[in-house]
Write an enzyme that holds these catalytic residues in place. Structure first.
Site, mmCIF file in Angstrom:
data_model
loop_
_atom_site.group_PDB
_atom_site.id
_atom_site.type_symbol
_atom_site.label_atom_id
_atom_site.label_comp_id
_atom_site.label_asym_id
_atom_site.label_seq_id
_atom_site.Cartn_x
_atom_site.Cartn_y
_atom_site.Cartn_z
ATOM 1 N N VAL A 82 0.821 -1.230 0.000
ATOM 2 C CA VAL A 82 0.000 0.000 0.000
ATOM 3 C C VAL A 82 0.848 1.271 0.000
ATOM 4 O O VAL A 82 0.337 2.351 -0.248
ATOM 5 C CB VAL A 82 -0.977 0.045 1.199
ATOM 6 C CG1 VAL A 82 -2.015 -1.062 1.097
ATOM 7 C CG2 VAL A 82 -0.237 0.006 2.535
ATOM 8 N N TYR A 181 4.962 5.152 14.970
ATOM 9 C CA TYR A 181 3.586 4.640 14.924
ATOM 10 C C TYR A 181 2.599 5.708 15.418
ATOM 11 O O TYR A 181 1.586 5.994 14.777
ATOM 12 C CB TYR A 181 3.520 3.384 15.797
ATOM 13 C CG TYR A 181 2.211 2.641 15.789
ATOM 14 C CD1 TYR A 181 1.950 1.653 14.835
ATOM 15 C CD2 TYR A 181 1.237 2.901 16.753
ATOM 16 C CE1 TYR A 181 0.758 0.956 14.848
ATOM 17 C CE2 TYR A 181 0.035 2.199 16.767
ATOM 18 C CZ TYR A 181 -0.200 1.228 15.817
ATOM 19 O OH TYR A 181 -1.394 0.532 15.833
#
Ligand code: BGC
Length: 284
Positions: A82, A181
């Site tokens: 992706v 993250y």
């Protein structure tokens, strides 16, 4: 006991999923395992046809596809990174080619490459941003282009399209050792809200889910090590149980169905209260 593997019991009530998405088509990324797999299956149970994206776990993706087919809907596997624009473009072309339309996009793929901030390499930083943030942008952009071409088909849905971004409780809870993250998930929050604002008048609904600690392969170590699970992780969850992937799958079905037609630009926290600052219970 301390060295034995621990499996937290599944205390999630079983709720049947209604066929509210019949005729619609969904693209779910990272659907070979964990949250993406549960979301793809839940959308299939709700009647959607599903493109099941995976990056490296083809076996897992085929399991997802088989489960959806066995339960009466259609699914196809598709390998794509992706973070690569050309992969994402081919994936959406494949979904449109095979199913004729696209109504739902759940850009779920995510990774963790953890390190203390002063030891984090540029590569660790960049790959997490590329997959968890840029990857979701690329998928949303491709979906939106298709939604705009299609417009609204009221026989299927009141909206021209629906996107559910995969965020995390770490879009608001800082997370030491995971700055890449947390930065990506914080980015998802305003990416989601800005797109929702931009496209509301086109009747494209854009929301996010922010899961807390869920039983997924990403969390295996925390769940199976009693010292980590019982004495640390569970203390962060006022509701007192681990989340199941299906908890997230059901929320996504609602968020892409017409039952939530007036909901856009919102994040649903699916976290058993993790974002309620449980450290303050009896201590504030
Ligand atoms: C992470 C999990 C973590 C949870 C709560 C999620 O975004 O993927 O690994 O357990 O946040 O900290």
């Amino acid at each position: 006991m301390d060295n034995e593997q621990y499996t937290p019991p599944n205390e999630m009530p079983v709720m049947p999923i209604q066929p509210v998405l019949t005729g619609q088509v969904a693209v779910v990324t990272g659907a070979s395992k964990g949250l993406g797999q549960a979301i793809a299956i839940a959308l299939g149970q709700a009647g959607a046809r599903v493109l099941v994206n995976y990056h490296s776990d083809e076996k897992g993706a085929l399991e997802t596809v088989e489960t959806i087919s066995a339960e009466g809907s259609e699914a196809i596997p598709f390998r794509a990174d992706v973070a690569r624009e050309e992969d994402v473009e081919s994936m959406f072309a494949e979904a449109k080619g095979r199913f004729g339309r696209i109504d739902i996009c759940v850009p779920n793929s995510g990774i963790q490459l953890n390190a203390p901030v002063d030891e984090m390499t540029l590569q660790q930083w960049q790959r997490v941003i590329d997959v968890n943030l840029t990857g979701q942008f690329l998928c949303a952009r491709a979906a939106i282009r298709q939604f705009k071409r299609q417009g609204i088909d009221r026989s299927l849905s009141a909206a021209a399209g629906k996107i559910v971004f995969m965020s995390s409780v770490h879009d608001i809870i800082p997370w030491e050792g995971h700055v890449n993250y947390a930065a990506a998930k914080g980015g998802i929050m305003l990416l989601m809200k800005s797109i929702a604002q931009e496209l509301a008048d086109k009747r494209i609904r854009v929301n996010a889910v922010s899961p807390g600690a869920i039983r997924t392969p990403m969390n295996v170590e925390k769940l199976t090590t009693p010292e980590l699970f019982k004495s640390k992780l569970l203390k962060l969850i006022p509701y007192g149980r681990i989340g199941e992937p299906e908890d997230v799958g059901q929320a996504v079905v609602w968020l892409v169905s017409d039952a939530s037609d007036y909901v856009t630009g919102t994040t649903i926290y699916i976290d058993g209260g993790m974002t309620l600052y449980p450290g303050f219970i009896g201590a504030g």
